[in-house]
Enzyme design. Sequence first.
Site, mmCIF file in Angstrom:
data_model
loop_
_atom_site.group_PDB
_atom_site.id
_atom_site.type_symbol
_atom_site.label_atom_id
_atom_site.label_comp_id
_atom_site.label_asym_id
_atom_site.label_seq_id
_atom_site.Cartn_x
_atom_site.Cartn_y
_atom_site.Cartn_z
ATOM 1 N N GLY A 303 -1.189 46.566 45.665
ATOM 2 C CA GLY A 303 -2.519 47.113 45.410
ATOM 3 C C GLY A 303 -3.545 46.406 46.270
ATOM 4 N N GLU A 304 -4.758 46.274 45.742
ATOM 5 C CA GLU A 304 -5.898 45.620 46.399
ATOM 6 C C GLU A 304 -6.116 46.075 47.836
ATOM 7 O OE1 GLU A 304 -4.404 41.131 47.669
ATOM 8 O OE2 GLU A 304 -4.565 41.547 45.534
#
Length: 336
Positions: A303-304
């Site tokens: 993610g991120e």
Amino acid sequence: MIEFSDLEAFRKALTTMPDLDVDAQNGAAARNGQLTKPPGALGRLEDIAQWYAGWRGNPQPKVTSPQIIVFAGNHGVAGQGVSAFPPEVTEQMVMNFQHGGAAINQLARAAGAQLDVHALDLDRPTDDFTQGPAMSERDVVAALTAGWNAVRADTDLLVVGEMGIGNTTPAAALAAALLGGEAADWTGRGTGVDDAGLTNKIRVVAEGLALHKGQGDGLETLRRLGGRELAAMVGAIARARSLRIPVILDGFICTAAAACLAYTAKGALDHCIAGHLSAEGAHARLLDTLGKEPLLSFGLRLGEASGAALAIPIIKAALECHSGMATFAEAGVSAG
């Protein structure tokens, strides 16, 4: 700064978005046909360059100001044990981003991109969507507006990402509600829950679907089953469209959020390209349904915005070749 009064105002904004500049795309195609290479020799890089040129309205563009935005939010549904990590980790990771210690900081620097981090009411998690809507209309509109206003006017390539413990659960619920199927079809292990944790997570998603599925379009589904960071990504993607900024989608959570736009306004993701195929199992099905072919498949599940950030240099390379390479005439090379 722009503020939307309600969801209907945001829906109305989606109906006034610009389309691809066909003349610029055709101009890019004509230039591509004259570059010093055999036809089609650069494969998908050629398609990317022409797509990008069409959205920027420039037949010979380059990427000079990429922006990555990471939005963070907390989820009431996390209280049902759907993640291997506690909700406190969301704020801790935001501090890590701000101090430059996360993977996305390194990837942003390597890609030459501006990184911005926006924490959205971390002390006020969304409501548990198994009990009612995750957000009030006021809350979802505030998150959409925050995402909209986070996009810099000089950005020429946008990546959006997220941080929020438990947020693969609302992402799975959104995908199932919008695209159909059972909770188990869309629910994965996220941060690494065990078999019992996965069974619990599927139960939670199923309960959310039973309560909210079919209750409205993509934006209303986002309000009922999503989260602030997912809504902010939606707002940023829509803002990018209004400014003719191409977008690289990140993994499963980002793509599930983007699907809310696709299921609200036809063609709302035409300015978006999929950065990568994540290791979250349902991501491939989600991309296939949206008609997005990923640029990379490295088994990432962080993610991120990490996978999309990794794809920025590919877009840059496509444009450098397209706009910087000499034509046969310029190089004095016979075209045959």
